[in-house]
Scaffold this active site. Structure first.
Site, PDB file in Angstrom:
ATOM      1  N   HIS A  40     -43.058 -32.302   6.621  1.00 43.24           N
ATOM      2  CA  HIS A  40     -44.498 -32.335   6.324  1.00 43.24           C
ATOM      3  C   HIS A  40     -45.312 -32.482   7.605  1.00 43.24           C
ATOM      4  O   HIS A  40     -46.277 -31.743   7.848  1.00 43.24           O
ATOM      5  CB  HIS A  40     -44.819 -33.483   5.361  1.00 43.24           C
ATOM      6  CG  HIS A  40     -46.288 -33.734   5.224  1.00 43.24           C
ATOM      7  ND1 HIS A  40     -47.113 -32.935   4.467  1.00 43.24           N
ATOM      8  CD2 HIS A  40     -47.095 -34.670   5.793  1.00 43.24           C
ATOM      9  CE1 HIS A  40     -48.362 -33.370   4.573  1.00 43.24           C
ATOM     10  NE2 HIS A  40     -48.380 -34.417   5.373  1.00 43.24           N
ATOM     11  N   GLU A  64     -55.474 -32.521   4.682  1.00 39.94           N
ATOM     12  CA  GLU A  64     -54.299 -32.435   3.806  1.00 39.94           C
ATOM     13  C   GLU A  64     -54.386 -31.299   2.781  1.00 39.94           C
ATOM     14  O   GLU A  64     -53.405 -30.611   2.536  1.00 39.94           O
ATOM     15  CB  GLU A  64     -54.093 -33.759   3.045  1.00 39.94           C
ATOM     16  CG  GLU A  64     -53.688 -34.941   3.922  1.00 39.94           C
ATOM     17  CD  GLU A  64     -52.242 -34.850   4.438  1.00 39.94           C
ATOM     18  OE1 GLU A  64     -51.509 -33.909   4.086  1.00 39.94           O
ATOM     19  OE2 GLU A  64     -51.879 -35.735   5.236  1.00 39.94           O
ATOM     20  N   SER A  80     -46.945 -27.499   3.279  1.00 42.34           N
ATOM     21  CA  SER A  80     -45.574 -28.018   3.260  1.00 42.34           C
ATOM     22  C   SER A  80     -45.031 -28.144   1.842  1.00 42.34           C
ATOM     23  O   SER A  80     -43.951 -28.694   1.643  1.00 42.34           O
ATOM     24  CB  SER A  80     -45.511 -29.366   3.994  1.00 42.34           C
ATOM     25  OG  SER A  80     -46.378 -30.311   3.398  1.00 42.34           O
ATOM     26  N   HIS A  86     -48.717 -30.344   9.767  1.00 45.02           N
ATOM     27  CA  HIS A  86     -49.871 -30.822  10.529  1.00 45.02           C
ATOM     28  C   HIS A  86     -49.985 -30.251  11.929  1.00 45.02           C
ATOM     29  O   HIS A  86     -51.097 -30.066  12.434  1.00 45.02           O
ATOM     30  CB  HIS A  86     -49.806 -32.349  10.682  1.00 45.02           C
ATOM     31  CG  HIS A  86     -50.268 -33.097   9.473  1.00 45.02           C
ATOM     32  ND1 HIS A  86     -51.585 -33.256   9.160  1.00 45.02           N
ATOM     33  CD2 HIS A  86     -49.570 -33.729   8.496  1.00 45.02           C
ATOM     34  CE1 HIS A  86     -51.696 -33.959   8.038  1.00 45.02           C
ATOM     35  NE2 HIS A  86     -50.484 -34.251   7.612  1.00 45.02           N
TER      36      HIS A  86
HETATM   37 FE   FE2 Z   1     -50.061 -35.545   5.933  1.00 43.84          FE
END
Ligand code: FE2
Length: 295
Positions: free
Chosen positions: A134, A182, A201, A139
């Site tokens: 993730h 996010e 993700s 990110h």
């Molecule tokens: Fe995150």
């Protein structure tokens, strides 16, 4: 693989989450097993295939430019060479989610904390806390983008400040992170695309956010976002759509203090609310997932 050092569980606004040792750790790269590398490969290949035509161009270009590949778990030290040159950001290894103030302080100083451990093969489809896949796959690529890189730093600075103001300000600010970093969508010339790391993700949410008729897709509005609660245990009921990363920079330039004060007197909205003033985007249609404006 070594075990992360979980310290305790803590009740937070994101539910009950594990809190880890807060120190920066060297990525124990030599300790990753063949199974760990294989989990990375499996997830990487599956998501990349799914994200072509769904993720924003910026995300895909940045991910390639970083030199990430499915072949093996990347070394933070190698990615850092590229990232530092591009935007001055650097990755630091951590055990997992950090207390908020530590997290904000890292971002404010252009350090992005990345969980060093990767999920097990039986967790490929779902894991309840952020792991290496993730953090790194989701990110890190957009930290190569100068505008997004600045936004992340501004968010960290805003976080330090909100922390000093109080818990309600933090709740408002956290919603901004949630609905942009996010779970954000962006409008490209050829339609809506994903840039949020929680989406890129996740296989299921990558499809759901663009193709399902269930969620709302609403034009970005800072105060609207700060008033909107979110779900942590299911796909989002609402996604907010930005026109460009400049829009994020512009929106976060003003001092939020008067906004926090105003919001403190107002009710928050449940996650699935649609207001008359919302600019609602329809589900993508056809190949380009074209958004056709107000509906
Ligand atoms: Fe995150």
């Amino acid at each position: 693989m070594n075990q992360p050092r979980r310290v305790e569980n803590l009740q937070t606004d994101k539910g009950r989450v594990p809190v880890y040792a807060t120190g920066i750790v060297e990525q124990p790269w030599a300790d990753y097993s063949a199974v760990d590398h294989d989990v990375w490969r499996q997830l990487y290949e599956r998501q990349r295939q799914l994200l072509v035509g769904r993720a924003s161009d910026e995300f895909l270009v940045a991910q390639d430019a970083m030199g990430m590949s499915p072949d093996r778990i990347p070394k933070f030290s190698e990615l850092n060479r590229v990232l530092r040159d591009a935007t001055g950001w650097e990755l630091i290894g951590v055990e997992g989610l950090l207390p908020e103030l530590d997290f904000f302080d890292h971002l404010a100083n252009r350090r992005f904390p990345v969980t060093w451990w990767i999920r097990r093969p039986d967790q490929v489809d779902y894991i309840e806390e952020p792991d290496l896949f993730h953090d790194l796959f989701g990110h890190v690529p957009l930290l190569m983008n100068p505008l997004f890189a600045d936004y992340m730093q501004a968010y960290g600075r805003g976080g330090v400040k909100a922390h000093g103001i109080g818990p309600e300000a933090l709740v408002n600010l956290t919603r901004l992170y949630w609905y942009t970093v996010e779970f954000g969508l962006i409008r490209q010339q050829d339609g809506l695309r994903i840039y949020g790391s929680g989406i890129v993700s996740s296989k299921g949410e990558s499809i759901h956010c663009l193709e399902s008729t269930a969620p709302n897709r609403i034009g970005f509005d800072l105060e609207r976002i700060m008033r909107t609660r979110y779900r942590i245990d299911s796909y989002q009921k609402t996604y907010f759509v930005i026109d460009s990363f400049e829009q994020l920079i512009d929106a976060t330039e003003p001092d939020f203090t008067p906004i926090y004060a105003r919001l403190a007197t107002q009710e928050s909205y449940p996650a699935g609310t649609v207001l008359e003033s919302d600019r609602v985007y329809s589900r993508g249609t056809g190949e380009g997932w074209a958004s056709d404006g107000d509906v």
